[in-house]
Write an enzyme that holds these catalytic residues in place. Structure first.
Site, PDB file in Angstrom:
ATOM      1  N   GLU A  46     -52.567  -7.868  11.337  1.00 37.08           N
ATOM      2  CA  GLU A  46     -53.084  -6.497  11.277  1.00 37.08           C
ATOM      3  C   GLU A  46     -53.646  -6.213   9.894  1.00 37.08           C
ATOM      4  OE1 GLU A  46     -50.150  -7.652  12.176  1.00 37.08           O
ATOM      5  OE2 GLU A  46     -49.053  -6.300  13.518  1.00 37.08           O
ATOM      6  N   ALA A 148     -47.864 -37.672  30.129  1.00 41.33           N
ATOM      7  CA  ALA A 148     -49.200 -38.105  30.541  1.00 41.33           C
ATOM      8  C   ALA A 148     -48.992 -39.121  31.657  1.00 41.33           C
ATOM      9  CB  ALA A 148     -49.942 -38.736  29.367  1.00 41.33           C
ATOM     10  N   ARG A 178     -48.401 -31.302  19.060  1.00 39.59           N
ATOM     11  CA  ARG A 178     -47.230 -31.655  18.243  1.00 39.59           C
ATOM     12  C   ARG A 178     -47.110 -30.767  17.006  1.00 39.59           C
ATOM     13  NH1 ARG A 178     -47.819 -38.263  18.134  1.00 39.59           N
ATOM     14  NH2 ARG A 178     -46.923 -38.639  20.211  1.00 39.59           N
ATOM     15  N   GLU A 303     -41.414 -36.003  24.783  1.00 35.36           N
ATOM     16  CA  GLU A 303     -42.549 -36.795  25.276  1.00 35.36           C
ATOM     17  C   GLU A 303     -42.096 -37.961  26.167  1.00 35.36           C
ATOM     18  OE1 GLU A 303     -45.825 -37.608  22.776  1.00 35.36           O
ATOM     19  OE2 GLU A 303     -45.550 -35.848  21.524  1.00 35.36           O
TER      20      GLU A 303
END
Ligand code: AOF
Ligand code: ZN
Length: 376
Positions: A46, A148, A178, A303
């Site tokens: 802001e 993945a 990451r 992961e």
């Protein structure tokens, strides 16, 4: 607000555990100042937007992704700056549940400012999911699971080869991803077989992604380095990780912590300790996450592999699933992305909520949350 959310992403990797915040000052429909929270402890969004508006905010509207703070912290209270600038209307995406900073909207209303809350509130809450989680559930980190996989949900082929299931654009995205986490975790199998470094490396040359409503495009992602490099975590019950792996060898440069069972060999802990690796002991996945949180990890990106993913999912400990699906089939003997999930019936299984879907080159990104992030 869409623009303010885009600006907020510029703080990714730089401001956590504080929230990413973006703001735009409008005169009528014309933007006269933009700002974002760029650095932990630095000026709030802001204040930055009002500065950029340089005196043109009087009588105007401030659009901001998080309720302006009412407290003096590392920065002065934003509500005071807003009132001083003569802003007439404040449009907010999500309320601020931080008890220290909260109360900004009420304070602005009491001073006669017109305040609207909830515009794109779901999007703002999803963007700051880890910040909101830390306030709502402080006992364990916010946990995102990133996998993945092939079309048939395999993370490696039948020979165990996993490089590379996904393409270069998806890998660039993962490095950016990451950067916004306190720690990156893998299971023993992945640490042993893939020998990952789990560091943030900006992969050059990624093509710009398609316009999206969620995370920023490749051009904005490029070049972001984390303020504090994420720590590396290995879930390794019996301390079996060979000492010649990257995660051990480089522990003095980028800290590595191994989470082991209480009974894991003490001699092994000493050998790891001598190489700069820290060992935490916990009896199960939930206890491990509590220990990591107590050790300063408020957000964790897991992961894989399939056993760690399955254990966390089965124990309801995953808040967000970041799925990169690549257009290949790896077949029945490929390595399953998730192991040992208990059966669930279609009528009773929980449905996860999509917070983002986009193309990453030839791969597809799907981000799913277990529960809606509550904006307040
Ligand atoms: C931010 N950036 O743009 C806004 C925040 O210690 P401080 O002064 O930086 O205050 C941090 C708190 O202020 C934060 O947890 C959140 O509740 C509120 N708003 N914080 O870091 C910002 N607008
Ligand atoms: Zn503030």
């Amino acid at each position: 607000m869409q623009r303010a959310l885009e600006l907020a992403w510029r703080g990714w990797g730089r401001v956590h555990p504080n929230p990413m915040v973006g703001a735009v000052v409008l005169q009528g429909h014309e933007p006269v100042g933009e700002g974002w929270h760029a650095e932990f402890g630095g000026p709030h969004a802001e204040a930055a937007a009002l500065d950029a508006a340089a005196g043109r905010a009087a009588g105007g509207t401030l659009v901001v992704t998080l309720e302006p703070c009412a407290h003096a912290g590392k920065q002065p209270p934003c509500v005071e700056a807003i009132l001083r600038a003569g802003v007439r209307r404040v449009v907010i995406a999500a309320s601020d549940p931080n008890p220290v900073a909260a109360g900004g909207a009420a304070r602005l209303r009491a001073a006669g400012v017109d305040v609207e809350i909830g515009v794109l509130g779901d999007r703002a809450a999803a963007q700051n999911a880890a910040f909101l989680h830390a306030l709502a559930e402080p006992a364990r980190p916010f946990v995102a699971l990133k996998l993945a996989t092939s079309i048939d949900f395999r993370i490696a082929d039948a020979a165990g080869q996993s490089r590379w299931v996904s393409g270069p654009d998806a890998r660039e995205y993962v490095h950016w991803l990451r950067a916004g986490f306190d720690a990156i975790a893998v299971g023993l199998g992945t640490a042993r077989a893939d020998d990952p470094r789990l560091t943030v490396r900006a992969a050059p040359g990624a093509a710009p992604g398609v316009a999206s409503s969620g995370s920023p495009d490749a051009g904005v992602r490029r070049g972001i380095l984390p303020r504090v490099p994420p720590r590396r975590i290995v879930f390794d019950r019996a301390l079996e990780l060979p000492l010649d792996r990257n995660l051990v060898r480089t522990a003095r440069d980028t800290p590595t912590t191994i989470v082991a069972e209480p009974g894991a060999p003490v001699a092994r802990e000493r050998a790891l300790d001598a190489l700069g690796v820290r060992v935490l002991r916990a009896a199960n996945a939930a206890a491990a996450l509590r220990a990591l949180r107590a050790d300063g990890i408020a957000s964790l990106l897991v992961e894989g592999g399939g056993h760690l993913a399955g254990a966390l999912l089965a124990a309801d400990l995953v808040d967000r699933f970041v799925w990169i699906q690549s257009p290949i089939w790896l077949g029945a003997h490929g390595v399953a992305a998730v192991h040992g999930l208990p059966d669930a019936s279609i009528s009773h299984a929980e449905r996860w909520r999509s917070v983002e879907r986009r193309a990453l080159g030839d791969d597809t990104l799907l981000v799913l949350d277990r529960k809606p992030c509550s904006p307040a």
